[in-house]
Design a protein around this motif. Structure first.
Motif, PDB file in Angstrom:
ATOM      1  N   GLY A 186       0.838  -1.191   0.000  1.00 50.24           N
ATOM      2  CA  GLY A 186       0.000   0.000   0.000  1.00 50.24           C
ATOM      3  C   GLY A 186       0.875   1.244   0.000  1.00 50.24           C
ATOM      4  N   GLU A 187       0.598   2.167   0.914  1.00 45.73           N
ATOM      5  CA  GLU A 187       1.370   3.412   0.979  1.00 45.73           C
ATOM      6  C   GLU A 187       2.512   3.335   1.992  1.00 45.73           C
ATOM      7  OE1 GLU A 187      -1.160   6.574   2.246  1.00 45.73           O
ATOM      8  OE2 GLU A 187      -1.969   5.466   3.963  1.00 45.73           O
ATOM      9  N   TRP A 188       2.738   2.140   2.551  1.00 45.16           N
ATOM     10  CA  TRP A 188       3.726   1.980   3.604  1.00 45.16           C
ATOM     11  C   TRP A 188       4.921   1.150   3.141  1.00 45.16           C
ATOM     12  CZ3 TRP A 188       2.699   4.787   7.871  1.00 45.16           C
ATOM     13  CH2 TRP A 188       1.370   5.153   8.091  1.00 45.16           C
ATOM     14  N   CYS A 189       6.048   1.347   3.804  1.00 45.57           N
ATOM     15  CA  CYS A 189       7.206   0.504   3.522  1.00 45.57           C
ATOM     16  C   CYS A 189       7.947   0.184   4.813  1.00 45.57           C
ATOM     17  CB  CYS A 189       8.151   1.170   2.516  1.00 45.57           C
ATOM     18  SG  CYS A 189       9.069   2.597   3.135  1.00 45.57           S
ATOM     19  N   ALA A 190       8.736  -0.875   4.759  1.00 48.76           N
ATOM     20  CA  ALA A 190       9.634  -1.259   5.858  1.00 48.76           C
ATOM     21  C   ALA A 190      11.041  -1.314   5.290  1.00 48.76           C
ATOM     22  CB  ALA A 190       9.231  -2.605   6.444  1.00 48.76           C
ATOM     23  N   ILE A 191      11.995  -0.869   6.075  1.00 49.90           N
ATOM     24  CA  ILE A 191      13.385  -0.828   5.637  1.00 49.90           C
ATOM     25  C   ILE A 191      14.239  -1.607   6.628  1.00 49.90           C
ATOM     26  CG2 ILE A 191      15.365   0.666   5.123  1.00 49.90           C
ATOM     27  CD1 ILE A 191      13.371   2.949   4.608  1.00 49.90           C
ATOM     28  N   THR A 192      15.069  -2.498   6.112  1.00 49.47           N
ATOM     29  CA  THR A 192      16.026  -3.217   6.947  1.00 49.47           C
ATOM     30  C   THR A 192      17.431  -2.870   6.498  1.00 49.47           C
ATOM     31  OG1 THR A 192      14.483  -5.049   7.292  1.00 49.47           O
ATOM     32  CG2 THR A 192      16.819  -5.479   7.726  1.00 49.47           C
ATOM     33  N   VAL A 193      18.250  -2.414   7.442  1.00 50.07           N
ATOM     34  CA  VAL A 193      19.633  -2.040   7.141  1.00 50.07           C
ATOM     35  C   VAL A 193      20.562  -2.739   8.118  1.00 50.07           C
ATOM     36  CG1 VAL A 193      19.210   0.189   6.028  1.00 50.07           C
ATOM     37  CG2 VAL A 193      19.287   0.059   8.522  1.00 50.07           C
ATOM     38  N   ARG A 194      21.805  -2.942   7.685  1.00 50.33           N
ATOM     39  CA  ARG A 194      22.769  -3.671   8.501  1.00 50.33           C
ATOM     40  C   ARG A 194      23.775  -2.718   9.126  1.00 50.33           C
ATOM     41  NH1 ARG A 194      26.105  -8.474   5.769  1.00 50.33           N
ATOM     42  NH2 ARG A 194      26.164  -6.893   4.141  1.00 50.33           N
ATOM     43  N   LYS A 195      24.146  -3.030  10.346  1.00 52.77           N
ATOM     44  CA  LYS A 195      25.226  -2.302  11.008  1.00 52.77           C
ATOM     45  C   LYS A 195      26.554  -2.822  10.479  1.00 52.77           C
ATOM     46  CE  LYS A 195      27.346  -1.442  15.515  1.00 52.77           C
ATOM     47  NZ  LYS A 195      27.174  -1.522  16.974  1.00 52.77           N
ATOM     48  N   MET A 196      27.339  -1.942   9.922  1.00 56.12           N
ATOM     49  CA  MET A 196      28.638  -2.355   9.404  1.00 56.12           C
ATOM     50  C   MET A 196      29.587  -2.634  10.556  1.00 56.12           C
ATOM     51  SD  MET A 196      29.014   0.171   6.106  1.00 56.12           S
ATOM     52  CE  MET A 196      28.536   1.645   6.994  1.00 56.12           C
ATOM     53  N   ILE A 197      30.295  -3.716  10.491  1.00 57.22           N
ATOM     54  CA  ILE A 197      31.185  -4.138  11.567  1.00 57.22           C
ATOM     55  C   ILE A 197      32.245  -3.080  11.819  1.00 57.22           C
ATOM     56  CG2 ILE A 197      32.884  -5.870  12.269  1.00 57.22           C
ATOM     57  CD1 ILE A 197      31.274  -7.919  10.697  1.00 57.22           C
ATOM     58  N   GLY A 198      32.346  -2.685  13.091  1.00 57.64           N
ATOM     59  CA  GLY A 198      33.364  -1.714  13.472  1.00 57.64           C
ATOM     60  C   GLY A 198      32.960  -0.269  13.322  1.00 57.64           C
ATOM     61  N   CYS A 199      31.677  -0.030  12.928  1.00 54.60           N
ATOM     62  CA  CYS A 199      31.280   1.359  12.677  1.00 54.60           C
ATOM     63  C   CYS A 199      30.811   2.074  13.929  1.00 54.60           C
ATOM     64  CB  CYS A 199      30.157   1.417  11.627  1.00 54.60           C
ATOM     65  SG  CYS A 199      28.580   0.811  12.226  1.00 54.60           S
ATOM     66  N   GLU A 200      30.532   1.334  14.994  1.00 55.42           N
ATOM     67  CA  GLU A 200      29.963   1.963  16.189  1.00 55.42           C
ATOM     68  C   GLU A 200      30.331   1.148  17.401  1.00 55.42           C
ATOM     69  OE1 GLU A 200      28.419   4.373  18.685  1.00 55.42           O
ATOM     70  OE2 GLU A 200      28.071   4.855  16.594  1.00 55.42           O
ATOM     71  N   LYS A 201      30.677   1.819  18.485  1.00 55.44           N
ATOM     72  CA  LYS A 201      30.958   1.125  19.735  1.00 55.44           C
ATOM     73  C   LYS A 201      29.667   0.547  20.277  1.00 55.44           C
ATOM     74  CE  LYS A 201      32.972   1.835  24.317  1.00 55.44           C
ATOM     75  NZ  LYS A 201      33.571   2.817  25.242  1.00 55.44           N
TER      76      LYS A 201
END
Length: 434
Positions: A415-430
């Motif tokens: 419909g008018e909605w979406c879902a987004i899945t993204v990955r945390k890149m290794i080493g990018c954040e403590k």
């Protein structure tokens, strides 16, 4: 329960004196609908995902309230005391037009009362809530549905046509489709019930999350995919799969995560009633011998909240920590722990997960992305739903700015909605301490 609805219709300029009079008479709870106030808000409101000027008729206020009168509504029980209160209000406000006794303008004041029965509408929504297959494996049903109706839903494959997948945005590096299909019990569903189906029984009450809304269905499909992948990897490494459910509502996403194979789940909602409903639904769906809820549990599954730690069948209710070892999914084989608590997003939360899932609104998702990545383990994924398609690019930018890999974002829409899945890149954040 029967109750009396009393409406005082009055010129907007006299609302404040009328309220003062009501308080003088001993009434301190009422509802105010003032068209002049609403018109002022609209005049100064920019377009948001809650309000779109183009979709509001210029004659809206006139259509809704042709007399342009403010309405003050008071509710009383339909009993002797309530009827006495009605007469007190009538005596104070029901004054004819142009009466010399009228203190509230030349249009006079009208008091209108009706007797209502909340049983006529309280459960009306249940007529429209039926068992529904929302994904390859997941069927959501109200607790009161008949088995025949559930079986019919299990054979329904129309969900696949309704869910438009953005193939160009799909990240296929996570796992081969054959691996996912194997975990899901074989080939993709053709509408035929099979042993791999997951049944979630809900009584959502006033909490959001019946599974039938596009945003919840999209989140469930993403969870099905990624919990399956993480569970497959965990099985190979004898590890566990952890999920942080932010804005849990009815608890449907936490329940789905557990039944799909997640073994360490924290569900949070700002609404105390939603948390209560979520706990009830989790208790209904998950074997009490394999679930837990306590204010703090360490990674070793010991209860460290200071409350009694029952290693038997404490279940979901209360503060005891149950560390039973049966898996709700029937395939992970690890200890299952579910903690449901009141909280404002992840403020004060010390928990890291393989998957963070949030079915919120786009503006909240954008604001939350920076915190979401801090609560993910390296290589973990952030599943965000509740996003209007027109807001997709803005959300992706916020995710990218937070440090997520948006080049390989997995995006599904309905419909008018979406879902987004993204990955945390290794080493990018403590990481936050687990």
């Amino acid at each position: 329960m029967r109750y009396i609805e009393i409406k005082i219709e009055i010129n907007s300029e006299f609302v404040e004196p009328a309220i003062a009079k009501l308080m003088e008479l001993g009434f301190d709870s009422f509802q105010i609908d003032d068209p002049s106030e609403f018109a002022s808000i609209i005049e100064n409101l920019d377009d948001t995902e809650w309000y779109d000027k183009e979709q509001v008729s210029e004659d809206f206020l006139q259509d809704e309230n042709p007399d342009n009168l403010a309405r003050i509504t008071i509710y009383c029980d339909d009993d002797a005391e309530g009827r006495a209160n009605l007469e007190v209000i009538r005596s104070a406000f029901d004054v004819p037009e142009d009466s010399g006794e009228n203190r509230y303008g030349n249009k006079g004041v009208k008091v209108v009362s009706t007797v209502q029965d909340d049983s006529e509408w309280m459960d009306k929504w249940k007529e429209y809530y039926h068992p529904t297959r929302v994904s390859e494996r997941i069927i959501v049903t109200p607790t009161w549905a008949a088995e025949a109706e559930i079986d019919e839903a299990a054979r329904d494959s129309t969900w696949a046509a309704e869910a438009e997948i953005d193939e160009a945005a799909r990240d296929s590096t996570w796992a081969a489709e054959a691996e996912v299909d194997e975990m899901c019990g074989g080939a993709k569903s053709s509408g035929t019930p099979n042993a791999a189906d997951i049944l979630i029984r809900l009584d959502p009450g006033m909490a959001f999350g019946t599974g039938t809304h596009e945003t919840t269905a999209l989140a469930l499909r993403m969870l099905e995919k990624y919990v399956t992948v993480f569970e497959l990897n965990a099985r190979d490494s004898s590890g566990c799969v952890s999920v942080l459910d932010v804005g849990t509502g009815s608890g449907i996403l936490a329940i789905a995560a557990a039944k799909l194979g997640a073994t360490d789940i924290l569900a949070i909602d700002i609404d105390e009633d939603a948390v209560r409903v979520a706990k009830e639904n989790i208790e209904y769906n998950i074997d009490s011998g394999s679930t837990a809820t306590c204010d703090a549990c360490d990674a070793g599954n010991a209860c460290v909240s200071g409350d009694a730690c029952d290693v038997g069948n404490a279940g979901v209710s209360g503060d005891a920590c149950d560390v039973g070892n049966a898996s709700a999914a029937g395939n992970a084989g690890d200890k299952l722990r579910i903690d449901v608590r009141v909280g404002d997003l992840t403020k004060g939360v010390d928990f890291s997960a393989d998957i963070v899932v949030a079915n919120l609104l786009a503006d909240l998702i954008m604001a939350f992305s920076g915190d979401a990545i801090k609560h993910l383990l390296p290589g973990g994924v952030f599943i965000a739903s509740g996003i209007l398609i027109e807001k997709r690019d803005s959300v992706l930018k916020a995710m990218r700015d937070a440090g997520f890999d948006t080049d390989n974002a997995d995006i599904a829409s309905q419909g008018e909605w979406c879902a987004i899945t993204v990955r945390k890149m290794i080493g990018c954040e403590k990481n936050v301490k687990r």
